[in-house]
Design a protein around this motif. Structure first.
Motif, PDB file in Angstrom:
ATOM      1  N   CYS A 318       0.820  -1.223   0.000  1.00 18.79           N
ATOM      2  CA  CYS A 318       0.000   0.000   0.000  1.00 18.79           C
ATOM      3  C   CYS A 318       0.843   1.257   0.000  1.00 18.79           C
ATOM      4  O   CYS A 318       1.764   1.409   0.798  1.00 18.79           O
ATOM      5  CB  CYS A 318      -0.913  -0.003   1.227  1.00 18.79           C
ATOM      6  SG  CYS A 318      -1.854   1.516   1.414  1.00 18.79           S
ATOM      7  N   ILE A 319       0.535   2.167  -0.913  1.00 22.69           N
ATOM      8  CA  ILE A 319       1.243   3.445  -0.967  1.00 22.69           C
ATOM      9  C   ILE A 319       0.361   4.578  -0.424  1.00 22.69           C
ATOM     10  O   ILE A 319       0.638   5.752  -0.667  1.00 22.69           O
ATOM     11  CB  ILE A 319       1.753   3.764  -2.394  1.00 22.69           C
ATOM     12  CG1 ILE A 319       0.613   3.750  -3.415  1.00 22.69           C
ATOM     13  CG2 ILE A 319       2.837   2.761  -2.806  1.00 22.69           C
ATOM     14  CD1 ILE A 319       1.046   4.195  -4.820  1.00 22.69           C
ATOM     15  N   ARG A 320      -0.709   4.204   0.307  1.00 23.48           N
ATOM     16  CA  ARG A 320      -1.530   5.175   1.036  1.00 23.48           C
ATOM     17  C   ARG A 320      -2.098   6.264   0.119  1.00 23.48           C
ATOM     18  O   ARG A 320      -2.105   7.436   0.485  1.00 23.48           O
ATOM     19  CB  ARG A 320      -0.718   5.851   2.149  1.00 23.48           C
ATOM     20  CG  ARG A 320       0.045   4.904   3.050  1.00 23.48           C
ATOM     21  CD  ARG A 320      -0.812   4.318   4.148  1.00 23.48           C
ATOM     22  NE  ARG A 320       0.020   3.571   5.086  1.00 23.48           N
ATOM     23  CZ  ARG A 320       0.247   2.263   5.041  1.00 23.48           C
ATOM     24  NH1 ARG A 320      -0.315   1.525   4.085  1.00 23.48           N
ATOM     25  NH2 ARG A 320       1.002   1.670   5.942  1.00 23.48           N
ATOM     26  N   CYS A 321      -2.581   5.847  -1.046  1.00 23.11           N
ATOM     27  CA  CYS A 321      -3.127   6.844  -1.967  1.00 23.11           C
ATOM     28  C   CYS A 321      -4.546   7.214  -1.577  1.00 23.11           C
ATOM     29  O   CYS A 321      -5.031   8.269  -1.931  1.00 23.11           O
ATOM     30  CB  CYS A 321      -3.096   6.300  -3.384  1.00 23.11           C
ATOM     31  SG  CYS A 321      -4.298   4.995  -3.672  1.00 23.11           S
ATOM     32  N   SER A 322      -5.248   6.289  -0.917  1.00 24.95           N
ATOM     33  CA  SER A 322      -6.630   6.444  -0.469  1.00 24.95           C
ATOM     34  C   SER A 322      -7.675   6.268  -1.568  1.00 24.95           C
ATOM     35  O   SER A 322      -8.848   6.499  -1.336  1.00 24.95           O
ATOM     36  CB  SER A 322      -6.856   7.762   0.275  1.00 24.95           C
ATOM     37  OG  SER A 322      -6.837   8.860  -0.595  1.00 24.95           O
ATOM     38  N   CYS A 324      -8.857   3.546  -2.602  1.00 30.21           N
ATOM     39  CA  CYS A 324      -9.805   2.500  -2.189  1.00 30.21           C
ATOM     40  C   CYS A 324     -10.867   3.060  -1.248  1.00 30.21           C
ATOM     41  O   CYS A 324     -12.014   2.611  -1.258  1.00 30.21           O
ATOM     42  CB  CYS A 324      -9.077   1.307  -1.567  1.00 30.21           C
ATOM     43  SG  CYS A 324      -8.085   1.678  -0.109  1.00 30.21           S
ATOM     44  N   ILE A 347      -8.515  -0.566   2.940  1.00 29.71           N
ATOM     45  CA  ILE A 347      -7.160  -0.937   3.340  1.00 29.71           C
ATOM     46  C   ILE A 347      -7.096  -1.095   4.856  1.00 29.71           C
ATOM     47  O   ILE A 347      -6.438  -2.004   5.368  1.00 29.71           O
ATOM     48  CB  ILE A 347      -6.092   0.066   2.816  1.00 29.71           C
ATOM     49  CG1 ILE A 347      -4.673  -0.354   3.207  1.00 29.71           C
ATOM     50  CG2 ILE A 347      -6.349   1.485   3.302  1.00 29.71           C
ATOM     51  CD1 ILE A 347      -4.227  -1.686   2.644  1.00 29.71           C
ATOM     52  N   CYS A 381      -6.931   0.084  -6.981  1.00 27.98           N
ATOM     53  CA  CYS A 381      -5.666   0.105  -6.228  1.00 27.98           C
ATOM     54  C   CYS A 381      -4.473   0.163  -7.178  1.00 27.98           C
ATOM     55  O   CYS A 381      -4.305  -0.703  -8.022  1.00 27.98           O
ATOM     56  CB  CYS A 381      -5.551  -1.115  -5.323  1.00 27.98           C
ATOM     57  SG  CYS A 381      -3.966  -1.146  -4.453  1.00 27.98           S
ATOM     58  N   PRO A 382      -3.621   1.184  -7.028  1.00 25.88           N
ATOM     59  CA  PRO A 382      -2.505   1.345  -7.958  1.00 25.88           C
ATOM     60  C   PRO A 382      -1.442   0.262  -7.822  1.00 25.88           C
ATOM     61  O   PRO A 382      -0.619   0.104  -8.728  1.00 25.88           O
ATOM     62  CB  PRO A 382      -1.931   2.722  -7.604  1.00 25.88           C
ATOM     63  CG  PRO A 382      -2.339   2.953  -6.194  1.00 25.88           C
ATOM     64  CD  PRO A 382      -3.679   2.276  -6.049  1.00 25.88           C
ATOM     65  N   ILE A 385      -3.584  -4.421  -4.832  1.00 25.74           N
ATOM     66  CA  ILE A 385      -3.824  -5.234  -3.644  1.00 25.74           C
ATOM     67  C   ILE A 385      -5.219  -5.838  -3.779  1.00 25.74           C
ATOM     68  O   ILE A 385      -6.204  -5.109  -3.925  1.00 25.74           O
ATOM     69  CB  ILE A 385      -3.710  -4.382  -2.363  1.00 25.74           C
ATOM     70  CG1 ILE A 385      -2.305  -3.762  -2.276  1.00 25.74           C
ATOM     71  CG2 ILE A 385      -4.001  -5.229  -1.121  1.00 25.74           C
ATOM     72  CD1 ILE A 385      -2.152  -2.741  -1.168  1.00 25.74           C
TER      73      ILE A 385
HETATM   74  S1  SF4 Z   1      -5.925   1.920  -3.147  1.00 23.45           S
HETATM   75 FE1  SF4 Z   1      -4.269   0.477  -2.690  1.00 23.45          FE
HETATM   76  S2  SF4 Z   1      -2.462   1.752  -2.426  1.00 23.45           S
HETATM   77 FE2  SF4 Z   1      -4.209   3.114  -2.321  1.00 23.45          FE
HETATM   78  S3  SF4 Z   1      -4.665   3.279  -0.116  1.00 23.45           S
HETATM   79 FE3  SF4 Z   1      -5.945   1.645  -0.918  1.00 23.45          FE
HETATM   80  S4  SF4 Z   1      -4.742  -0.205  -0.626  1.00 23.45           S
HETATM   81 FE4  SF4 Z   1      -3.342   1.509  -0.400  1.00 23.45          FE
END
Ligand code: SF4
Lengths: 483, 249, 200
Positions: A318-322, A324, A347, A381-382, A385
């Motif tokens: 996860c790169i915490r893009c948000s 999702c 996430i 999800c980029p 995941i």
């Molecule tokens: S979309 Fe993927 S990368 Fe982005 S916050 Fe959610 S789990 Fe993390």
């Protein structure tokens, strides 16, 4: 200081309360739909998007599946560039390290760049206990901090607040921690942003210690990367004399070149921009430029536990893009607080159980069920995941953790009964005949203890048919079917 | 293409018990299209209710039953995107859990031959016009598992567009989940209902007379809300629309 | 056991199943010959609501003067452009400007290391003509001169050209935030006005 998530009820209870908050529902719907549309537009610009996602996932996997080597290499690179590297097994150890560095410089305040890792470890509260004020400088974090509130989104922790509420918080609370809000402050977003600029500028100019996280840490070069929008990050990373960066061990990527694919994925997924306004990359100490004392705290705090989970370890990509969160229909309706963690949304529903382990805390155990498994999160999800699959696997872990209970849960009893019936078509046929009107089956299939009152509270049930399909087939069609 | 092909109907437990009409519609439709379809009586359920609630051990015997029912068929057709998804994507996990290599091999072999109805019609039979007649204003909800897990894409829409007399209207926010989610509808009933309420509102906005989808469980949820609201919209499985003909009308 | 040894030990134990490490090709778009990268760059920078103008080398001094007219300006010591009346910041000298002194200035003029057309980004590596990081941060107006030859097509091209050992600041438009209702507003802590002059 900020409130805490400790003692949050399990998801269904917290969600019920959130659903009743009409203002929250309205704020969330507006915000998530705005960002969804923006993301979709900029993602559509790149014909190579799907290949980029695959490459992004592989890049992070390459780091995670050789994590021990990458961490050792990162430490070497950082040290050779003049940084001091610390290792922290858990939240307490990490907070202690940061507090010690700050105290060694005799400061009673630090300025902070928005960072999930420092929120996760409760750094602000730990520093406050040592008499050190930690000023959040990201606009949304500032809103949360001033409002004595909890973050509810990874990227925009104050997403649950609308402009009118933000104006109220600024007017009532800014004065207590520095420059007050202008008297004639309106709820115009530009004016609100300017109020934050004025309030924080004096803190930036005088701060001697800055605290950050990092979006990425490059093993090969010791480069740390902070991706941001407002410039508060640049302020904290360059103006203080001392910089302490708390970096989760999963943030490492093997090579500098790996940043290419990640920087193409993150901004479009996150704020729906082709590129975010500011990205800073630095390596240890740069003579004559920025902090001349640089500390990096490598944080485990459950990450190695998550890494050991063969299905769940992908969550560490996860790169915490948000993205999702922004597409999640559950998140959209209940917001982030219901998840009881700084990591909300899809996430959060997998990461919290993976970091903390299942089977001991009912709140954590409720999270894998906080999803309809619609799959919208996986689609955006980029780093690809597969959140629905991890959710299902974690549900199995939750069930397994309770298998040896002497008195099984009603759900377990009904599941076993259903499984018994469904593993033999003759038993199923008999059950259909016995229950006459076949509909009663539904309740057992759904694991419902007792009649489906939770179903019928808002939904009618269809009238059960007189004859099951099986019975119809046997009566009218039976031919050529295998025995 | 069809010569000598052995085709089995996997009706699904929910359809068997609650929506036998849908199973009968599949039989009628395929028969009309010249496909001889078999109903293996040993079938019960795909095991998804157990798997999605976390009861993997309990799902093992159910998956074994699935395998023994459908082994040997060239194609398994089911009027449920969700159950097709379960067979194609979850059975392997259950089989691996059992530690039985034979079961793993068997589910890996059957999985790719399981088709959701619209996939079977479009990809295997190569049809989009199945000769149906349904003179009503219809809107279509692409259920999540059909859309994302299976990737059925626009196949159902193409089938509906070819139905004579049918007016297809776009559903706003069509791709958003209706909130059913199996065990989710029970464990998180409040959120599920909130999602269903928004879906029902969007359905009403279309002014359609019939809401069509490829999964009766989602339709039961949305339809249950519409019915409670006395919304004047009925729900119908895609198979039933495609089985309708001028002769029957 | 030290925290370091313990964490590394836990990580090794977690990976004891010996997972296979995947590889995947990083996609790279073949340049579209019909698109002029400098024009695209200007469009994309402007999309962020930055000011963008193109001029010739001969026109540059006049354009620069106009861009910072009436403002107190700081420039890095090695800037090869003439900005009359500007204060010079020399990172490695003893009389480097303090943050408060920088805050009293209105504008900064620098060069850049390169520009990225696809994303409308300028990248500073804080080498010649770019100064230390603080001078392009604290003043509210950043005027950045980019030579057309410095514009690359996309992010991978930037990575080809950049030096991994330098500190880097990637700038895409003026400071902005989406923190209020996820709507973008320009102007928070970084320069609220970004002015890019592309010399062709
Ligand atoms: S979309 Fe993927 S990368 Fe982005 S916050 Fe959610 S789990 Fe993390």
């Amino acid at each position: 200081m900020s409130a805490t998530f400790v003692g949050m009820p399990a998801f269904p209870t917290a969600a019920r309360a959130a659903l009743a908050d009409t203002q929250l529902r309205h704020n969330l719907t507006h915000a998530t739909h705005t960002i969804r549309d923006k993301r979709a537009r900029v993602v559509a610009e790149l014909p190579e998007w799907e290949e980029l996602r695959t490459a992004g996932a592989a890049t992070k996997d390459r780091a995670l599946l050789t994590l021990d080597e990458q961490l050792v290499r990162l430490e070497e690179s950082l040290t050779s560039r003049g940084a001091v590297v610390h290792w922290a097994r858990d939240a307490d150890e990490a907070c202690r390290i940061v507090a010690d560095v700050a105290q060694a410089h005799g400061v009673d305040e630090v300025v902070k760049v928005k960072s999930m890792a420092t929120q996760e470890i409760g750094l602000n509260e730990a520093l406050a206990a040592e008499g050190i004020a930690a000023w959040e400088t990201d606009l949304a974090e500032l809103i949360v901090q001033l409002g004595d509130d909890l973050p509810s989104h990874i990227l925009v922790p104050a997403i649950h607040r609308n402009r009118a509420e933000i104006r109220e918080i600024f007017r009532r609370r800014m004065a207590a921690s520095g420059r007050p809000a202008p008297d004639d402050l309106t709820d115009d977003p530009g004016e609100l942003a300017n109020a934050a600029r004025l309030h924080l500028r004096e803190k930036f100019l005088r701060a001697r210690v800055g605290v950050s996280g990092a979006n990425f840490a490059v093993a090969e070069t010791g480069t740390l990367v902070v991706v941001e929008s407002e410039g508060n990050g640049r302020m904290c990373l360059t103006l203080p004399e001392v910089l302490i960066s708390v970096v989760g061990i999963e943030k490492v990527v093997p090579t500098w070149r790996d940043l290419d694919v990640l920087l193409r994925l993150l901004p479009r997924s996150s704020t729906g921009e082709r590129m975010n306004p500011y990205t800073s990359m630095w390596h240890g100490v740069t003579p004559g430029d920025g902090p001349q004392e640089v500390h990096v705290v490598l944080l485990d705090n459950g990450r190695s536990h998550a890494l050991a989970d063969q299905v769940g370890r992908q969550a560490l990509r996860c790169i915490r893009c948000s993205a999702c969160l922004n597409v999640c229909p559950v998140y959209e309706r209940v917001g982030g607080h219901a998840y009881g963690s700084v990591y909300p949304g899809p996430i959060g529903a997998i990461l919290n159980p993976l970091l903390k382990g299942v089977g001991s805390d009912p709140q954590v155990d409720s999270l894998p069920y906080a999803s309809s498994l619609c799959g919208a999160c996986y689609e955006v999800c980029p780093v690809k995941i597969d959140i629905p699959s991890v959710l299902v696997d974690l549900r199995a872990q939750v069930v397994d953790a309770h298998r040896d209970r002497r008195v099984p849960k009603p759900e377990a009893v009904s599941m076993r009964a259903a499984a018994w019936t469904l593993s033999d078509s003759r038993r199923l046929a008999r059950a259909e005949r016995i229950s006459g009107r076949a509909g009663r089956w539904l309740t057992r299939l759904a694991g419902l203890p007792g009649p489906g009152r939770r179903w019928t509270s808002a939904r009618d049930l269809p009238a059960p048919p007189r004859e099951s399909f099986r019975a119809w087939w046997l009566r009218t069609r039976r031919r050529g079917s295998r025995s | 293409m069809m010569d000598g092909m052995r085709v089995a109907l996997m009706v699904t437990c929910v359809n068997d018990v609650l929506f036998p009409r849908t199973g009968r519609a599949v039989v009628d439709l395929l028969t009309r299209l010249g496909v001889e379809v078999d109903f293996p009586e040993a079938q019960t359920c795909c095991g998804q209710p157990m798997v999605n609630t976390g009861y993997l051990d309990e799902a093992v015997p159910v998956v074994r039953t699935f395998v023994s029912a459908f082994e040997g068929y060239d194609a398994v057709v089911t009027p449920s995107g969700s159950c097709a998804g379960s067979a194609r994507h979850q059975h392997r996990m259950v089989a691996e859990r059992s530690g039985d290599a034979g079961l793993v091999a068997a589910v890996s072999e059957i999985g790719p031959r399981v088709y959701e109805l619209s996939e079977f019609l479009v990809d295997v039979l190569g049809l989009t016009d199945v000769g149906a007649y349904f003179p009503h204003r219809v809107t279509y909800h692409p259920t999540c598992h059909s859309l994302r897990l299976l990737g059925v894409g626009d196949r159902p829409r193409r089938l509906l567009e070819a139905v004579r007399g049918l007016t297809l209207v776009d559903l706003p926010e069509a791709e958003e989940c209706c909130g059913f989610g199996g065990t989710f509808a029970m464990k998180n009933a409040d959120v599920s209902v909130a999602m269903g309420a928004d879906k029902a509102r969007h359905v009403r906005e279309t002014d359609a007379e019939v809401l069509v989808a490829g999964d009766n469980s989602c339709l039961m949820h949305i339809g249950g809300m519409l019915s409670r609201q006395r919304a004047g919209v009925r729900v119908m499985h895609l198979a039933e629309v495609l089985a309708s003909t001028e002769a029957a009308a | 056991m030290s925290a370091r040894e313990e964490i590394l030990g836990r990580v090794r134990a977690a990976l004891a199943d010996g997972p296979e490490v995947p590889t995947a090709a990083v996609p790279r778009r073949t340049p579209d010959g019909s698109v002029d990268v400098v024009t695209l760059f200007c469009e994309r920078v402007a999309d962020y609501r930055a000011s963008v103008e193109r001029c010739s080398a001969a026109e540059l001094p006049e354009r620069l003067r106009a861009a910072v007219a009436g403002e107190r300006v700081v420039v890095p010591t090695d800037l090869d452009l003439d900005v009359p009346g500007s204060v010079v910041d020399d990172a490695l000298s003893t009389d480097v400007l303090s943050a408060a002194e920088l805050d009293a200035l209105d504008a900064v003029v620098t060069r850049a290391r390169l520009g990225i057309a696809e994303t409308g980004t300028i990248v500073l590596d804080h080498g010649p003509g770019q100064g230390r990081r603080a001078i392009t941060l604290v003043p509210d107006h950043h005027v950045c001169v980019v030579d057309a030859s410095q514009v690359v097509a996309d992010v991978p091209d930037a990575f080809d050209a950049l030096d991994a050992s330098r500190p880097l600041t990637w700038i895409s438009g003026p400071s902005a935030t989406s923190d209020i209702e996820l709507d973008r507003v320009e102007g928070v802590h970084g320069p609220r006005h970004l002015h890019v002059i592309v010399v062709t």
